[in-house]
Scaffold this active site. Sequence first.
Site, PDB file in Angstrom:
ATOM      1  N   THR A  43       9.106   0.046  -1.640  1.00  0.00           N
ATOM      2  CA  THR A  43      10.100   0.993  -2.129  1.00  0.00           C
ATOM      3  C   THR A  43      10.877   0.479  -3.339  1.00  0.00           C
ATOM      4  O   THR A  43      11.204   1.259  -4.240  1.00  0.00           O
ATOM      5  CB  THR A  43      11.057   1.349  -0.974  1.00  0.00           C
ATOM      6  OG1 THR A  43      10.246   1.859   0.098  1.00  0.00           O
ATOM      7  CG2 THR A  43      12.059   2.395  -1.379  1.00  0.00           C
TER       8      THR A  43
ATOM      9  N   SER B  58       0.831  -1.195   0.000  1.00  0.00           N
ATOM     10  CA  SER B  58       0.000   0.000   0.000  1.00  0.00           C
ATOM     11  C   SER B  58       0.874   1.259   0.000  1.00  0.00           C
ATOM     12  O   SER B  58       1.868   1.342   0.715  1.00  0.00           O
ATOM     13  CB  SER B  58      -0.877  -0.008   1.246  1.00  0.00           C
ATOM     14  OG  SER B  58      -1.715   1.126   1.255  1.00  0.00           O
TER      15      SER B  58
ATOM     16  N   CYS C  83       0.271   3.921  10.174  1.00  0.00           N
ATOM     17  CA  CYS C  83       0.792   5.031   9.369  1.00  0.00           C
ATOM     18  C   CYS C  83       1.451   6.049  10.291  1.00  0.00           C
ATOM     19  O   CYS C  83       0.798   6.595  11.174  1.00  0.00           O
ATOM     20  CB  CYS C  83      -0.315   5.699   8.565  1.00  0.00           C
ATOM     21  SG  CYS C  83       0.303   7.143   7.673  1.00  0.00           S
TER      22      CYS C  83
END
Lengths: 304, 244
Positions: A267, A21, A131
């Site tokens: 990433t 995500s 988060c």
Amino acid sequence: MGNLNVVLSGQEIKNPLIPASGAFGYGMDFLDFWDVNEVGSFSIKGTTILPREGNPLPRIAEYEGGMLNCVGLQNPGAEAVRNEILPELRKIYHGKVFANISGFSIEDYEKCAEILDPDPSVGWLELNISCPNVHGGGMAFGTDPDNAVAVLKAVKAVSTKPVYVKCTPQAPDLTYMCQALEQAGADGLVLLNTYLGLRLDYRTGKPILSNTTGGVSGPGIFPLVLQKIYQIYPKVQIPIIGCGGVSTARDVIEMMSAGAAAVEIGTAGLIDPMSVPKILQDLPRCLEELGVSNISDLTGRAFK
Amino acid sequence: MTSLFSLPILSQQRIAPGIYSLELSTEGPFPARPGQFVDLKIPGKMLRRPISITDITEDRLILTYRVAGEGTAILSGMKPGEVLETLGPLGQGFVLPEESSHLLMVGGGIGTPPLIYLAKEALRQGHQVTVLFGFRSPADTLFQEELKAMGVDYHFAYDSEGENVVQLMQRLGLDDLPFFACGPMPMLKALCKAGSSDGQCSLEARMGCGFGACMGCSIKTRNGMQRVCKEGPVFSKEVLLWET
């Protein structure tokens, strides 16, 4: 030819690679490079009940091992995701996705789950209580086991799909957190979201990121996350999806050996948009080299 | 279509203080429109560096960049023959009008390079072009020879001489012309205020991926959140908000 299928809570996916995500949008941005149907599943951009603009720029910084971001859950809101984005997603991706949901209150998570759970493209819910880039939400739920369990129970009560909880490495006692989530009915764990980090500008000495801190990701966190998976795997029965710094097929093998049933990749796909198809190309060769016919047999190999 | 190219460096030279011109070898013209950009993989760095396109020839991609940090410093030390993994073309470029018109290109500092490619394309399409470039001082001037060779009408403004490009535009009475601009935010903001209602600005941002996936470069516009790398870097003046 090795078998790459893995099963996550009764649902089989054709390989264990799941773009993470926030690093894959809704799949559309990779279409110039490869057919996104090659992946087992992917996790959509973190979704909140109300639309969010996210944090101001700069949202991106770099370090030797990867990057930091403070995007801050920019998304059009759960209704728009269900009504506008998921129908578009279905045109380009035929598998089921993880609906990553986040919020600022238990009710936020609950409402988000109610909206996204019934969607035919959603195979699993991914509860984002990790988060690091929003205030009073996200990670605030993932560092306190009581809060985490309360959110999970509320979401479970309104969901028909398996609920995976994406945990934060900032949780003071991650083993306890994961066990509490398992007991409260989590169907799986995603270990881990980004590490909280900071970069300062060389000339001014001030934070580079608009939100001061950001989430650290990339190859530099791989050994840290690997250790957490190795630590948690013997303590829980539910599947673990590994997430953190995976960039090569060997990383996938290693993370599965530590206990991951599948692996999220973030990433690496931002640094090189071709990294996911490259890993998928390399995996069968690795299995052959290891003399393993089913990749799922690698899960927890470190403990066998 | 966007893809990954391995492009050998043909030449690299310093053309002004801190500014380098880089020529990469391509098989046929690089498939980019004016205003699009490329993202270069720098050895030893994780994230690519987004660089605008100065010009495209039959077999070369010409880039101009400023050494702004470690990544561009490494880039400036790379030698002919070394290969740069280049992602591109990226983003939406400038949109030239269909009917031939008099167009204004307004650039500041390291924002000037994409306007060279745009000015050439505009001339090819039969437009009349006036170029206004602003620099800190005469020593920082870029592209004078290129502009001369193009035969285009051009004027420079220098901070050191007390005039910026927006003041230059006003002094020359060109503020009614449709403009195409790239440069520092304060310049773009002043230009949008003083210039024609018909304008396009190319923005700069720190980027993560460069192709839209990470949302690391999104800005708020009148059309909602837009990614500088994907919906931009060129935005029409009327959608830009000037909050940041």
